[in-house]
Design a protein around this motif. Structure first.
Motif, PDB file in Angstrom:
ATOM      1  N   ALA A   1      41.452  56.471  59.785  1.00 24.36           N
ATOM      2  CA  ALA A   1      41.875  55.851  58.830  1.00 24.36           C
ATOM      3  C   ALA A   1      43.364  55.332  58.908  1.00 24.36           C
ATOM      4  CB  ALA A   1      41.690  56.758  57.462  1.00 24.36           C
ATOM      5  N   THR A   2      44.132  55.660  59.919  1.00 22.25           N
ATOM      6  CA  THR A   2      45.442  55.285  60.141  1.00 22.25           C
ATOM      7  C   THR A   2      45.626  54.553  61.495  1.00 22.25           C
ATOM      8  OG1 THR A   2      46.121  57.363  61.348  1.00 22.25           O
ATOM      9  CG2 THR A   2      46.161  57.265  58.809  1.00 22.25           C
TER      10      THR A   2
ATOM     11  N   GLU B   1      43.454  61.458  49.486  1.00 21.65           N
ATOM     12  CA  GLU B   1      44.475  61.722  48.399  1.00 21.65           C
ATOM     13  C   GLU B   1      45.174  62.880  48.806  1.00 21.65           C
ATOM     14  OE1 GLU B   1      46.885  61.161  45.237  1.00 21.65           O
ATOM     15  OE2 GLU B   1      45.084  59.777  45.764  1.00 21.65           O
ATOM     16  N   PRO B   2      46.516  62.908  48.984  1.00 20.68           N
ATOM     17  CA  PRO B   2      47.293  61.521  49.368  1.00 20.68           C
ATOM     18  C   PRO B   2      46.843  60.667  50.479  1.00 20.68           C
ATOM     19  CG  PRO B   2      48.722  63.333  50.002  1.00 20.68           C
ATOM     20  CD  PRO B   2      47.402  63.866  49.417  1.00 20.68           C
ATOM     21  N   ASP B   3      47.749  59.547  50.579  1.00 19.57           N
ATOM     22  CA  ASP B   3      47.233  58.780  51.715  1.00 19.57           C
ATOM     23  C   ASP B   3      47.202  59.373  52.870  1.00 19.57           C
ATOM     24  OD1 ASP B   3      49.728  57.725  52.965  1.00 19.57           O
ATOM     25  OD2 ASP B   3      50.176  58.042  51.203  1.00 19.57           O
ATOM     26  N   PRO B   4      46.433  58.700  53.861  1.00 22.42           N
ATOM     27  CA  PRO B   4      46.083  59.157  55.230  1.00 22.42           C
ATOM     28  C   PRO B   4      47.377  59.224  56.039  1.00 22.42           C
ATOM     29  CG  PRO B   4      44.473  57.558  54.824  1.00 22.42           C
ATOM     30  CD  PRO B   4      45.490  57.230  53.761  1.00 22.42           C
ATOM     31  N   GLU B   5      48.404  58.560  55.670  1.00 25.31           N
ATOM     32  CA  GLU B   5      49.742  58.624  56.426  1.00 25.31           C
ATOM     33  C   GLU B   5      50.331  59.779  55.915  1.00 25.31           C
ATOM     34  OE1 GLU B   5      48.713  55.848  55.262  1.00 25.31           O
ATOM     35  OE2 GLU B   5      48.281  54.699  57.196  1.00 25.31           O
ATOM     36  N   ALA B   6      50.323  60.183  54.701  1.00 20.38           N
ATOM     37  CA  ALA B   6      51.167  61.282  54.137  1.00 20.38           C
ATOM     38  C   ALA B   6      50.204  62.657  54.714  1.00 20.38           C
ATOM     39  CB  ALA B   6      51.112  61.440  52.702  1.00 20.38           C
TER      40      ALA B   6
END
Length: 324
Positions: free
Chosen positions: A59-60, A239-244
């Motif tokens: 996802a990233t 949640e949170p976003d994949p990068e975080a």
């Protein structure tokens, strides 16, 4: 030739040593089972972490600094995992030999090598030769735990992160870059022993950081990251976003890999010690048998000599009586 008393003293000495080696063999055998059990106990967490990282990888874009090889690489940290105690055959020799080969290879490529050592035997080896050690940890080679190895794992991970960020790391609010040589790792390599079987332990070199995925047809193929594609993964929301999440979980993921290496090395150390102590016990048994055989021959020779002396003395007495 040794006297009968000397042979008996030596037999007693070898038997005393044999008791020690036999006890060490039995202790090592029990520790192997415990170490392997701990590896199995840690496996469910490792599998779950692996699955989460695979989903995040799909996802990233995987542009995190811990995943990207550095440009203008200058320094490399090498962690050498040895044992705290001896009596384990060539276990430490093989690790130190492989570490020396790795350091020469890195230096030939222009790296400045910073050496880190886990295990008392490795520390003694380098200190005796006057070789610089950037960091050392001892006391847990036979029984590594998350608490005992926390400082070592964090030290290496924070050092690599600090280099990527270009800032000095802080631990508990204290700047530790300058006095701990923490600032400036461009890569982290680990020399450790893997448990193959009770008789085979293999020394390997693993690049811990950066984790270097290989891109192929928009899929990530790597020994640590393998992306699975399907309807379930495509419908997932993070949640949170994949990068975080990746930013938060990557240090834990790398820490888990290093901890798994320590557990594996613990099992390999016990297996090597068991093999060495069994060989020592068998050698002691053979030596006692050989010494007992020589002692029996010496005792027989002594008895024969005593009999001859008695017979000779009796003959002399009998001869003197006849002359009277």
């Amino acid at each position: 030739m040794a006297t009968l008393r000397e042979l008996r003293d030596r037999i007693r000495s070898v038997n005393s040593t044999k008791k020690i080696t036999k006890a060490q063999e039995m202790i090592a055998t029990s520790r192997i089972n415990k170490a392997l059990a701990r590896v199995e106990e840690a496996q469910p967490y490792a599998d779950e972490m692996q699955e989460v990282m695979e989903r995040l990888a799909s996802a990233t874009t995987l542009e995190h600094p811990m995943l990207q090889p550095r440009e203008n690489v200058k320094t490399a940290a090498v962690l050498v995992i040895t044992s705290d105690r001896g009596m384990c055959g060539g276990y430490n020799y093989n690790v130190l030999k492989r570490a020396n080969e790795l350091e020469k290879l890195l230096e030939e490529k222009g790296y400045e090598v910073k050496r880190y050592v886990a295990g008392g035997k490795g520390v003694d080896f380098y200190q005796f030769r006057g070789v610089d050690i950037a960091g050392q940890w001892t006391g847990f080679s036979q029984d590594p735990s998350m608490e005992a190895t926390h400082d070592m794992r964090q030290h290496l991970i924070e050092g690599f992160q600090a280099s990527s960020e270009g800032t000095a790391p802080h631990r508990d609010g204290v700047n530790v870059a300058e006095d701990e040589d923490l600032f400036g790792f461009d890569s982290v390599h680990v020399v450790h022993t893997e448990f193959e079987s009770m008789l085979v332990q293999e020394v390997n070199v693993h690049q811990l950081l950066p984790i270097e995925p290989v891109y192929q047809d928009e899929e990530v193929i790597d020994e640590d990251f393998s992306t699975t594609h399907g309807d379930t993964e495509a419908q997932m929301e993070f949640e949170p976003d994949p990068e975080a999440l990746l930013e938060s979980l990557l240090p834990k993921y790398v820490s888990r890999i290093l901890y798994a290496m320590l557990l594996e090395a613990s099992a390999a150390e016990s297996a090597a010690r068991r093999t060495a102590m069994k060989a020592a016990t068998d050698n002691a048994t053979d030596l006692v048998n050989d010494l007992s055989r020589v002692a029996n021959q010496a005792r027989q020779a002594q008895i024969t000599q005593e009999i001859n002396e008695i017979v000779g003395g009796a003959g002399a007495l009998a001869g003197s009586g006849e002359s009277d």
